[in-house]
Design a protein around this motif. Structure first.
Motif, short mmCIF file in Angstrom:
data_model
loop_
_atom_site.label_atom_id
_atom_site.label_comp_id
_atom_site.label_asym_id
_atom_site.label_seq_id
_atom_site.Cartn_x
_atom_site.Cartn_y
_atom_site.Cartn_z
N GLY A 41 0.80 -1.38 -0.05
CA GLY A 41 -0.07 -0.05 0.15
C GLY A 41 0.64 1.10 -0.16
N MET A 42 1.84 1.29 0.77
CA MET A 42 2.73 2.45 0.89
C MET A 42 3.61 2.61 -0.56
N ILE A 45 1.38 4.43 -3.22
CA ILE A 45 1.41 5.82 -2.77
C ILE A 45 2.60 6.49 -3.49
N LEU A 48 2.16 6.35 -7.13
CA LEU A 48 1.23 7.48 -7.71
C LEU A 48 1.93 8.82 -7.75
N LEU A 49 2.66 8.94 -6.77
CA LEU A 49 3.84 10.35 -6.77
C LEU A 49 4.66 10.19 -7.93
N PHE A 207 -0.97 13.86 -3.41
CA PHE A 207 -0.21 12.91 -3.19
C PHE A 207 1.10 12.96 -2.39
N ALA A 210 0.05 12.70 1.19
CA ALA A 210 -0.29 11.39 1.50
C ALA A 210 1.03 10.66 1.86
N THR A 211 2.23 10.88 0.99
CA THR A 211 3.53 10.16 1.35
C THR A 211 3.86 10.66 2.61
N MET A 214 1.65 8.74 5.38
CA MET A 214 1.22 7.36 5.52
C MET A 214 2.48 6.64 5.13
N VAL A 215 3.67 6.88 4.50
CA VAL A 215 4.53 6.09 4.32
C VAL A 215 5.64 6.08 5.57
#
Length: 347
Positions: A41-42, A45, A48-49, A207, A210-211, A214-215
Motif C-alpha cells: 500500500g505504501m 502511494i 502515484l507520486l 499525493f 499522502a506520502t 502514510m509512508v
C-alpha cells in the motif's frame, strides 16, 4: 500409577508446547502478511507520486508548438528546451545517490517532488528561452532525486522481486504518460498554454501529503537483507561502477536515452508542423507510448525469471526497427499509434 501420571504430565506439556509453537507460527504468518500488505500500500502511494512526475514530464512535449509560437523560439531552441531536463537528471544522479546515503529515502523523494512540481508550475510564467531552459533543467534535478529514492525504496524492500518493483514504476509512468498529454491537450482546448502547467504543478500536492502522512520509516528506510546480499553475490554483481559490465550498460543507456528523448521531445512537433496533426491527434500518438509502457509488469516478471541480457538485446533491436518505422511516409494514426505504443513496450 505414579509413572503413568508422570507420562501423562509429560505428554500434556509436549502437547501444550506444540500448541504454543503452532499459535506463534500462525501469529508470525499473520503479522508478516499484514506487514507485506501495508508495504504494498505504501509503495502504491509512492508510485502515484511518480505518476504525477510522468504526467508533468510528458505534458511539455504536446505543448512545444504552442510554446514555440508564444515565445518566438526556433526549432533547435524548442528542441533543446524539450530535452534539457535530461541534463538535469544526469547532473543530479550522483548527488542524489549521496543524499540517499546521508538522508532518509522518503525525505529525498519528497524533496525531489517539491522541486520538479515547483519548476513545472513556474514554467507557466516564463518570458523567454533562458527562463524556460532553467525551469526545465530544474524539473530534471527534482525528477532524478525522486526517481532514485523511490527506486531504492522499492528494490530494497522487495528484494526478491526487484525487477517487478522496478517495472511497476514503468507501469505507473505509462499511465502518467498516457493521461498527461491527453489531459494537457484537453485543457489547452479551453485555455492558453500556461494553464496546463499550472494544473499539473499543483496536482501533486495531495499525493505529496499522502506520502508525508502514510509512508512509514520501517518500509522506506529498510536495509537489504542478508539473503538478498548473498543472492547479489551469486549473480556476479560488479565490484565497482568502472567494471566492464556497468560501463557497457551505461553506454547502452546513453544511446537509448538519445533515441527515446529525441522521439519524446520533437516527434509531437514533427506531427503537428510537418504532417498536419492537430494538438489532440499528436497527444494521442504520444499517449500511445505511455499505453505501451503498461506492459512493463510483464517485462518485470520476465526479468525476475529469465536472462536480463537476452531481454535487453531484443528490446534494443525492437527499438531500432520501430524507430525507423515512425519516420516512413505512411503518416496516419493507424500506423503511428501502434508504432508509438511499440516504443513504450520496448522501453
Amino acid at each position: 500409577m505414579k509413572k503413568q501420571d508422570r507420562d501423562n504430565d509429560t505428554t500434556g506439556k509436549r502437547q501444550m508446547t506444540i500448541s504454543t509453537l503452532r499459535d506463534e507460527a500462525v501469529t508470525t504468518d499473520s503479522t508478516t502478511t499484514s506487514r507485506t500488505s501495508s508495504a504494498i500500500g505504501m509503495f502504491a502511494i509512492l508510485l502515484l507520486l511518480y505518476g504525477v512526475n510522468a504526467m508533468d514530464r510528458n505534458l511539455f512535449f504536446v505543448l512545444t508548438t504552442d510554446i514555440r509560437q508564444a515565445l518566438n523560439l526556433s526549432l533547435p531552441e524548442i528542441g533543446l528546451a524539450s530535452t534539457i531536463f535530461t541534463l538535469g537528471m544526469g547532473i543530479a544522479g550522483v548527488p542524489a545517490g549521496f543524499l540517499l546515503a546521508k538522508l532518509p529515502r522518503k525525505g529525498v523523494a519528497i524533496l525531489g517532488t517539491v522541486i520538479f512540481s515547483g519548476a513545472t508550475l513556474c514554467t507557466a510564467y516564463v518570458s523567454g528561452l533562458h527562463d524556460l531552459l532553467l525551469c526545465r533543467f530544474i524539473t530534471g534535478l527534482g525528477e532524478a532525486m525522486q526517481l532514485t529514492a523511490i527506486l531504492a525504496i522499492g528494490t530494497t524492500y522487495f528484494a526478491r522481486n526487484r525487477a517487478m518493483a522496478a517495472s511497476a514504476m514503468n507501469f505507473v509512468f505509462g499511465i502518467g504518460a498516457t493521461v498527461g498529454p491527453n489531459l494537457g491537450a484537453a485543457i489547452l482546448h479551453f485555455s492558453d498554454w500556461q494553464m496546463p502547467f499550472i494544473v499539473f504543478g499543483l496536482v501533486g500536492i495531495p499525493f505529496l501529503l499522502a506520502t508525508v502522512l502514510m509512508v512509514r520509516p520501517w518500509f522506506s528506510e529498510a536495509g537489504a537483507s542478508e539473503e538478498a546480499s548473498v543472492a547479489a553475490m551469486r549473480e556476479g554483481v560488479s565490484d565497482t561502477v568502472f567494471s566492464p559490465r556497468p560501463l557497457l550498460l551505461a553506454a547502452a543507456t546513453v544511446f537509448a536515452g538519445l533515441a527515446l528523448f529525441g522521439y519524446l521531445g520533437l516527434y509531437s512537433s514533427f506531427l503537428r508542423e510537418q504532417v498536419g496533426f492537430t494538438a489532440r491527434q499528436a497527444a494521442l500518438a504520444i499517449g500511445c507510448y505511455g499505453s505501451g509502457a503498461l506492459i512493463a509488469l510483464v517485462g518485470g516478471w520476465l526479468g525476475d525469471r529469465y536472462d536480463y541480457h537476452k531481454l535487453l538485446r531484443y528490446a534494443f533491436l525492437a527499438a531500432a526497427v520501430i524507430g525507423g518505422g515512425l519516420f516512413t511516409e505512411c503518416h496516419s494514426a493507424c500506423n503511428i499509434d501502434p508504432l508509438s505504443r511499440g516504443i513504450g513496450v520496448q522501453n
